[in-house]
Design a protein around this motif. Structure first.
Motif, PDB file in Angstrom:
ATOM      1  N   GLY A 186       8.394  69.224 -57.070  1.00 49.55           N
ATOM      2  CA  GLY A 186       9.621  69.296 -57.853  1.00 49.55           C
ATOM      3  C   GLY A 186      10.104  67.946 -58.336  1.00 49.55           C
ATOM      4  N   MET A 187       9.505  66.872 -57.829  1.00 42.57           N
ATOM      5  CA  MET A 187       9.860  65.535 -58.288  1.00 42.57           C
ATOM      6  C   MET A 187       9.114  65.227 -59.582  1.00 42.57           C
ATOM      7  SD  MET A 187       9.944  63.267 -54.828  1.00 42.57           S
ATOM      8  CE  MET A 187      11.228  63.498 -53.630  1.00 42.57           C
ATOM      9  N   TYR A 188       9.735  64.403 -60.427  1.00 43.12           N
ATOM     10  CA  TYR A 188       9.098  64.006 -61.680  1.00 43.12           C
ATOM     11  C   TYR A 188       8.516  62.606 -61.507  1.00 43.12           C
ATOM     12  CZ  TYR A 188       8.136  63.380 -66.596  1.00 43.12           C
ATOM     13  OH  TYR A 188       7.501  63.170 -67.798  1.00 43.12           O
ATOM     14  N   LEU A 189       7.200  62.527 -61.493  1.00 43.56           N
ATOM     15  CA  LEU A 189       6.497  61.250 -61.336  1.00 43.56           C
ATOM     16  C   LEU A 189       6.545  60.499 -62.664  1.00 43.56           C
ATOM     17  CD1 LEU A 189       3.981  60.011 -59.305  1.00 43.56           C
ATOM     18  CD2 LEU A 189       2.862  60.464 -61.456  1.00 43.56           C
ATOM     19  N   CYS A 190       6.970  59.242 -62.629  1.00 40.82           N
ATOM     20  CA  CYS A 190       7.002  58.456 -63.861  1.00 40.82           C
ATOM     21  C   CYS A 190       6.346  57.088 -63.689  1.00 40.82           C
ATOM     22  CB  CYS A 190       8.427  58.319 -64.390  1.00 40.82           C
ATOM     23  SG  CYS A 190       9.544  57.443 -63.298  1.00 40.82           S
ATOM     24  N   GLY A 191       5.673  56.863 -62.567  1.00 45.28           N
ATOM     25  CA  GLY A 191       4.957  55.614 -62.358  1.00 45.28           C
ATOM     26  C   GLY A 191       4.368  55.556 -60.964  1.00 45.28           C
TER      27      GLY A 191
ATOM     28  N   ASP B  70      16.494  62.265 -63.075  1.00 45.41           N
ATOM     29  CA  ASP B  70      17.127  63.054 -64.132  1.00 45.41           C
ATOM     30  C   ASP B  70      16.233  64.210 -64.574  1.00 45.41           C
ATOM     31  OD1 ASP B  70      19.315  61.352 -64.102  1.00 45.41           O
ATOM     32  OD2 ASP B  70      18.478  60.055 -65.663  1.00 45.41           O
ATOM     33  N   ARG B  71      14.915  64.083 -64.357  1.00 46.78           N
ATOM     34  CA  ARG B  71      13.968  65.095 -64.820  1.00 46.78           C
ATOM     35  C   ARG B  71      13.366  65.915 -63.682  1.00 46.78           C
ATOM     36  NH1 ARG B  71      10.228  62.340 -69.259  1.00 46.78           N
ATOM     37  NH2 ARG B  71       9.868  64.518 -69.789  1.00 46.78           N
ATOM     38  N   GLY B  72      13.654  65.542 -62.447  1.00 46.71           N
ATOM     39  CA  GLY B  72      13.135  66.262 -61.279  1.00 46.71           C
ATOM     40  C   GLY B  72      14.074  66.079 -60.113  1.00 46.71           C
ATOM     41  N   ILE B  73      13.663  66.602 -58.962  1.00 44.36           N
ATOM     42  CA  ILE B  73      14.538  66.507 -57.795  1.00 44.36           C
ATOM     43  C   ILE B  73      14.505  65.097 -57.211  1.00 44.36           C
ATOM     44  CG2 ILE B  73      14.311  68.950 -57.259  1.00 44.36           C
ATOM     45  CD1 ILE B  73      12.428  68.182 -54.967  1.00 44.36           C
ATOM     46  N   ASP B  74      15.517  64.785 -56.440  1.00 41.67           N
ATOM     47  CA  ASP B  74      15.668  63.478 -55.813  1.00 41.67           C
ATOM     48  C   ASP B  74      15.301  63.603 -54.331  1.00 41.67           C
ATOM     49  OD1 ASP B  74      16.302  60.859 -55.351  1.00 41.67           O
ATOM     50  OD2 ASP B  74      18.431  61.034 -55.829  1.00 41.67           O
ATOM     51  N   VAL B  75      15.096  62.469 -53.670  1.00 39.68           N
ATOM     52  CA  VAL B  75      14.870  62.480 -52.229  1.00 39.68           C
ATOM     53  C   VAL B  75      16.207  62.698 -51.548  1.00 39.68           C
ATOM     54  CG1 VAL B  75      12.815  61.026 -52.211  1.00 39.68           C
ATOM     55  CG2 VAL B  75      15.033  59.968 -52.131  1.00 39.68           C
TER      56      VAL B  75
END
Length: 129
Positions: free
Chosen positions: A14-19, A58-63
């Motif tokens: 559910g997290m959005y990987l960006c790097g 902003d695009r996926g879930i946070d920790v």
């Protein structure tokens, strides 16, 4: 919230990987910006030796808040680079399974050279005809 770096152990579906903390050449992923939809994507990241990723909250879930403080401590560690990040490229690649390693660039270059020679021979034959 924005973009934050977290250790690979805190990553969840559910997290959005960006790097990531490595070159895309060391991973089986063509893109390093996507929504993590399955656990096997996280497992692949771990197998590649990735220690930390950047997520876009902003695009996926946070920790969770408890993980966030632990994550920043692990990554920053008094401003020092974790010793595992200092490994050489060769060490990173050697621990990968054969399916993740792929073909070496020298093998691909040899194959490309052979294909080029065959292509040029075909063009010369066509032009002579």
């Amino acid at each position: 919230m924005g973009i934050k770096r977290i250790p690979i152990d805190s990553v969840s579906v559910g997290m959005y990987l960006c790097g990531i903390d490595q070159s895309w050449l060391n991973t089986p992923f063509l893109l390093h910006r996507f929504l993590i939809k399955r656990q096997n994507e996280i497992d692949k990241l771990k197998k590649c030796g990735i220690l930390a990723i950047d997520i876009d909250t902003d695009r996926g879930i946070d920790v969770p808040d408890t993980d966030a403080s632990e994550a920043s401590e692990k990554i920053q560690a008094d401003g020092a680079t974790p010793p595992l990040l200092i490994r050489t490229e060769e060490e990173r690649i050697n621990h990968l399974s054969k399916e993740l390693r792929g073909v070496s660039l020298s093998q691909e270059l040899s194959s490309i050279r052979q294909t080029r020679v065959q292509l040029l021979d075909g063009v010369h034959d066509l032009l002579e005809t």
